[in-house]
Design a protein around this motif. Structure first.
Motif, mmCIF file in Angstrom:
data_model
loop_
_atom_site.group_PDB
_atom_site.id
_atom_site.type_symbol
_atom_site.label_atom_id
_atom_site.label_comp_id
_atom_site.label_asym_id
_atom_site.label_seq_id
_atom_site.Cartn_x
_atom_site.Cartn_y
_atom_site.Cartn_z
ATOM 1 N N LEU A 191 5.435 3.270 -73.324
ATOM 2 C CA LEU A 191 6.008 4.198 -74.300
ATOM 3 C C LEU A 191 7.533 4.162 -74.338
ATOM 4 O O LEU A 191 8.150 4.941 -75.062
ATOM 5 C CB LEU A 191 5.546 5.625 -74.003
ATOM 6 N N GLY A 192 8.146 3.278 -73.559
ATOM 7 C CA GLY A 192 9.596 3.210 -73.556
ATOM 8 C C GLY A 192 10.203 4.199 -72.574
ATOM 9 O O GLY A 192 9.509 4.888 -71.824
ATOM 10 N N HIS A 193 11.521 4.293 -72.581
ATOM 11 C CA HIS A 193 12.250 5.087 -71.585
ATOM 12 C C HIS A 193 12.040 6.581 -71.765
ATOM 13 O O HIS A 193 11.952 7.085 -72.886
ATOM 14 C CB HIS A 193 13.745 4.776 -71.671
ATOM 15 N N ARG A 194 11.944 7.280 -70.647
ATOM 16 C CA ARG A 194 11.911 8.734 -70.636
ATOM 17 C C ARG A 194 12.920 9.258 -69.616
ATOM 18 O O ARG A 194 13.113 8.668 -68.555
ATOM 19 C CB ARG A 194 10.517 9.268 -70.253
ATOM 20 N N TYR A 195 13.536 10.388 -69.959
ATOM 21 C CA TYR A 195 14.338 11.125 -69.001
ATOM 22 C C TYR A 195 13.418 12.104 -68.286
ATOM 23 O O TYR A 195 12.485 12.651 -68.882
ATOM 24 C CB TYR A 195 15.463 11.889 -69.707
ATOM 25 N N ILE A 196 13.687 12.343 -67.015
ATOM 26 C CA ILE A 196 12.880 13.285 -66.251
ATOM 27 C C ILE A 196 13.807 14.095 -65.344
ATOM 28 O O ILE A 196 14.644 13.536 -64.634
ATOM 29 C CB ILE A 196 11.779 12.573 -65.432
ATOM 30 N N GLU A 197 13.679 15.389 -65.420
ATOM 31 C CA GLU A 197 14.432 16.274 -64.544
ATOM 32 C C GLU A 197 13.632 17.544 -64.315
ATOM 33 O O GLU A 197 13.156 18.168 -65.265
ATOM 34 C CB GLU A 197 15.804 16.614 -65.129
ATOM 35 N N TRP A 198 13.510 17.913 -63.048
ATOM 36 C CA TRP A 198 12.684 19.035 -62.615
ATOM 37 C C TRP A 198 11.298 18.908 -63.235
ATOM 38 O O TRP A 198 10.595 17.942 -62.982
ATOM 39 C CB TRP A 198 13.374 20.364 -62.949
ATOM 40 N N ASN A 199 10.868 19.865 -64.066
ATOM 41 C CA ASN A 199 9.536 19.814 -64.667
ATOM 42 C C ASN A 199 9.552 19.303 -66.103
ATOM 43 O O ASN A 199 8.571 19.481 -66.823
ATOM 44 C CB ASN A 199 8.914 21.211 -64.651
#
Length: 305
Positions: free
Chosen positions: A261-269
């Protein structure tokens, strides 16, 4: 289970010798959450996602004495879906769309956060009043960009609704997606693979096809050619067809994968294609603008600073 989820763990990742079918081996690192152990598999610095799967936790097995248990206060999510699947024990799920659902071994809980949801994970008093165990997997799916802001929803699939199939003597459950001639009823938003198999020592199984796929060894030890995949490890496969996996001892494994699905940002929940969307979610949670968990709105987990 943990809401301390902003970390991208630097697990031991390596390219194995003797097997060109494995792109990467990921050794999990154990995190103690106060009497409860979680093995974090994804994301890692070297591999953030496998198909749409962006988060993979192996929780437990945990032994709780009477009076103790899981007690995760309300917390938020956006732009993702969570999947909870237990081997032992049970969890009581509540959320801001009004769900009140006990999940037991073999059931599948799919919570679609979409534009924003709040939920809690606890245990019923009938469970915590006795010594008990909890063991299972919790995973997050990134939603396709077009579906990131869908209305939040919750779906529960009892154990009996999950397809079973015998593959050359190996009992298999097709939890999400299609494999081995079976298709799961669990809702998906992109091409998604999640399959569980139990192999006796010496038994083999061919890895199901997907654009990206990996295997996690929850119990036991398996091999692909000369490469060994140890207990609590994940092997990310190449796109080679017909890869065969053989159990070196009795093993419980999970295949996961699907489309990239390509790049994702992830932070905390929070997970999103847009960093600014995560910043907005953080501000909304800090201001308590998220919807409240129905029947469980007296407390919440603050935004980590």
């Amino acid at each position: 289970m943990s809401t301390q989820r902003k970390e991208v763990f630097d697990q031991e990742c390596q390219r194995p010798d003797g097997c060109q079918n494995i792109d990467l081996l990921i050794e999990t690192r154990q995190k103690d959450l106060g009497g409860f152990r979680v093995r974090r598999v994804l994301p890692t610095i070297k591999r953030r996602m496998v198909g749409p799967w962006i988060f993979f936790d192996h929780m437990g097995p945990a032994e709780f004495p009477a009076g103790e248990g899981i007690n995760v206060r309300p917390h938020p999510h956006i732009n993702l879906a969570t999947v909870t699947y237990l081997f032992e024990g049970e969890i009581l799920h509540r959320d801001s769309v009004g769900s009140y659902q006990t999940i037991r071994p073999g059931d599948v809980n799919l919570m679609v956060a979409g534009k924003g949801i709040t939920h809690s994970e606890r245990e019923r008093p009938e469970v915590t009043e006795k010594a008990h165990r909890l063991h299972g997997l919790q995973l997050w799916l990134a939603l396709p960009e077009a579906d990131e802001e869908v209305e939040p929803a919750f779906y529960h699939y009892p154990d009996a609704e999950i397809p079973r199939v015998d593959v050359d003597g190996v009992p298999v459950r097709v939890i999400m997606g299609s494999a081995y001639g079976k298709t799961s009823p669990v809702k998906v938003y992109a091409d998604t693979l999640y399959v569980e198999a139990h192999l006796k020592a010496g038994q083999s199984i061919v890895v199901p096809d997907a654009e990206e796929r990996a295997v996690y060894v929850a119990e036991g030890e398996v091999a692909v050619k000369d490469a060994t995949i140890h207990e609590y490890s994940m092997a990310v496969f190449t796109n080679e067809k017909g890869i065969e996996l053989t159990a070196k001892r009795d093993s419980r494994i999970a295949f996961v994968g699907g489309e990239n699905l390509g790049h994702r940002y992830i932070e905390w929940n929070f997970v999103s294609t847009r960093r600014e969307r995560i910043e907005q979610a953080k501000a909304d949670w800090k201001a308590q603008n998220f919807p409240k968990v129905v029947g469980d709105d007296d407390e919440f987990i603050p935004l980590p600073e």
